[in-house]
Write a protein that holds these residues in place. Structure first.
Motif, short mmCIF file in Angstrom:
data_model
loop_
_atom_site.label_atom_id
_atom_site.label_comp_id
_atom_site.label_asym_id
_atom_site.label_seq_id
_atom_site.Cartn_x
_atom_site.Cartn_y
_atom_site.Cartn_z
N PRO A 101 33.16 38.31 48.32
CA PRO A 101 33.74 38.95 49.50
C PRO A 101 33.19 40.37 49.63
N THR A 102 32.87 40.78 50.83
CA THR A 102 32.33 42.12 51.04
C THR A 102 33.21 42.89 52.03
N LEU A 103 33.19 44.21 51.91
CA LEU A 103 33.93 45.08 52.80
C LEU A 103 32.97 45.91 53.63
N ALA A 104 33.40 46.30 54.81
CA ALA A 104 32.57 47.15 55.67
C ALA A 104 32.22 48.44 54.92
N GLY A 105 30.94 48.78 54.92
CA GLY A 105 30.48 49.97 54.23
C GLY A 105 30.24 49.77 52.74
N GLY A 106 30.53 48.59 52.22
CA GLY A 106 30.37 48.33 50.80
C GLY A 106 28.92 48.11 50.41
N GLY A 156 37.59 43.02 45.67
CA GLY A 156 39.04 42.88 45.65
C GLY A 156 39.77 44.11 46.15
N THR A 157 39.05 45.22 46.34
CA THR A 157 39.69 46.40 46.90
C THR A 157 40.14 46.08 48.32
N PRO A 158 41.41 46.35 48.67
CA PRO A 158 41.89 46.00 50.01
C PRO A 158 41.14 46.76 51.09
N ALA A 159 40.83 46.07 52.16
CA ALA A 159 40.26 46.73 53.33
C ALA A 159 41.38 47.43 54.09
N PRO A 160 41.08 48.46 54.85
CA PRO A 160 42.12 49.14 55.62
C PRO A 160 42.87 48.17 56.52
N ALA A 161 44.20 48.15 56.39
CA ALA A 161 45.07 47.33 57.22
C ALA A 161 44.75 45.85 57.11
N ALA A 162 44.22 45.44 55.98
CA ALA A 162 43.90 44.02 55.79
C ALA A 162 43.97 43.69 54.32
N SER A 163 44.18 42.41 54.03
CA SER A 163 44.22 41.96 52.65
C SER A 163 42.81 41.67 52.18
N PRO A 164 42.57 41.78 50.89
CA PRO A 164 41.23 41.44 50.39
C PRO A 164 40.91 39.97 50.65
N THR A 165 39.65 39.72 50.91
CA THR A 165 39.23 38.35 51.15
C THR A 165 39.42 37.52 49.89
N PRO A 166 40.18 36.44 49.96
CA PRO A 166 40.41 35.64 48.75
C PRO A 166 39.14 34.96 48.28
N ILE A 167 39.06 34.78 46.97
CA ILE A 167 37.95 34.05 46.38
C ILE A 167 38.40 32.61 46.17
N LEU A 189 34.49 44.92 38.27
CA LEU A 189 34.10 44.59 39.64
C LEU A 189 35.28 44.10 40.47
N ILE A 190 36.39 43.73 39.82
CA ILE A 190 37.62 43.43 40.55
C ILE A 190 38.77 44.13 39.84
N THR A 191 39.81 44.43 40.58
CA THR A 191 40.97 45.11 40.02
C THR A 191 41.84 44.12 39.24
N ASP A 192 42.73 44.66 38.39
CA ASP A 192 43.64 43.80 37.63
C ASP A 192 44.55 43.01 38.57
N ASP A 193 45.01 43.65 39.65
CA ASP A 193 45.89 42.96 40.59
C ASP A 193 45.18 41.77 41.22
N VAL A 194 43.93 41.97 41.61
CA VAL A 194 43.18 40.87 42.21
C VAL A 194 42.93 39.77 41.18
N TYR A 195 42.65 40.16 39.94
CA TYR A 195 42.43 39.17 38.88
C TYR A 195 43.66 38.27 38.72
N ARG A 196 44.86 38.90 38.64
CA ARG A 196 46.08 38.11 38.45
C ARG A 196 46.36 37.23 39.66
N GLU A 197 46.14 37.77 40.86
CA GLU A 197 46.40 36.99 42.07
C GLU A 197 45.47 35.78 42.16
N GLU A 198 44.17 36.01 41.89
CA GLU A 198 43.22 34.90 41.98
C GLU A 198 43.43 33.90 40.84
N GLN A 199 43.89 34.38 39.68
CA GLN A 199 44.19 33.47 38.58
C GLN A 199 45.34 32.54 38.97
#
Length: 213
Positions: A101-106, A156-167, A189-199
């Motif tokens: 998943p990519t973010l604008a400006g990333g 996994g970093t949230p985009a402004p006013a949007a949820s991160p794109t799920p893997i 490369l991903i945050t702990d919160d994203v790791y737990r959510e995707e797990q």
């Protein structure tokens, strides 16, 4: 064994004679600003001597992004959101596919490295060995492998006013997906919160716990 080695050498020599450098996606300058709503993906080939005579054919979102020889790199600006990067070896069956998943400006950097697992079947059976390997490894085969080496912001970093794109994860690749998530987290490369959510998302079909929305 000698015949397999001969076939492997001939295949690489034929690949070396092929023309490279063609691309469909325009390549931005490395220091050019990233356009609004876009992300920049850099694909760099390692300096390994293995498969020296084979060019790495790079595809980004199913569009040709260039041919890379040892030590070369290419750039592509893509619309923010899910992106697919694939690499294959010229005249070598099979390919390796990475999705992110990519973010604008990333900015995201992916390394192309020789896939050592192909060497033995190619050496023993020549082209037949590479074809069998490609059939057994549909999206993780071919002469080269891809690895995400940097991501800014981290995947996994949230985009402004949007949820991160799920893997996405499927039952068929559950173990592989969990291992990939661990690798991404260990590299930062991903945050702990994203790791737990995707797990939880990957394990949901097995545990019966609803996947995060």
């Amino acid at each position: 064994m000698r015949r397999g080695a001969t076939l492997l050498i001939v295949s690489m020599l034929l690949a070396a004679c092929s023309t490279g450098g063609e691309r469909t996606l325009p390549m931005p300058a490395a220091d050019a600003p990233i356009p609004d709503g876009m992300a920049r993906i850099t694909v760099a080939r390692a300096s390994s001597m293995l498969y020296l005579g084979v060019s790495a054919q790079v595809m980004v979102n199913d569009q040709r992004a260039g041919s890379l020889w040892r030590g070369e790199r290419t750039f592509a600006d893509v619309p923010a959101g899910p992106a697919t990067v694939a690499v294959s070896g010229s005249s070598v069956p099979g390919r390796w596919v990475t999705r992110l998943p990519t973010l604008a400006g990333g900015r995201y950097e992916i390394e192309v490295a020789p896939r050592g697992a192909l060497f033995a079947p190619a050496l023993m059976l020549g082209y037949l060995g590479t074809a069998l390997d490609a059939a057994a490894n549909v999206e993780q085969g071919g002469a080269f492998a891809l690895a995400i080496v940097s991501a800014a912001p981290p995947i996994g970093t949230p985009a402004p006013a949007a949820s991160p794109t799920p893997i996405a994860a499927t039952a068929g690749d559950r173990d592989e997906r969990l291992a990939e998530l661990r690798r991404l987290r260990s590299r930062g490369l991903i945050t702990d919160d994203v790791y737990r959510e995707e797990q939880r998302r990957v394990l949901a079909p097995m545990t019966g716990i609803p996947a995060p929305r």
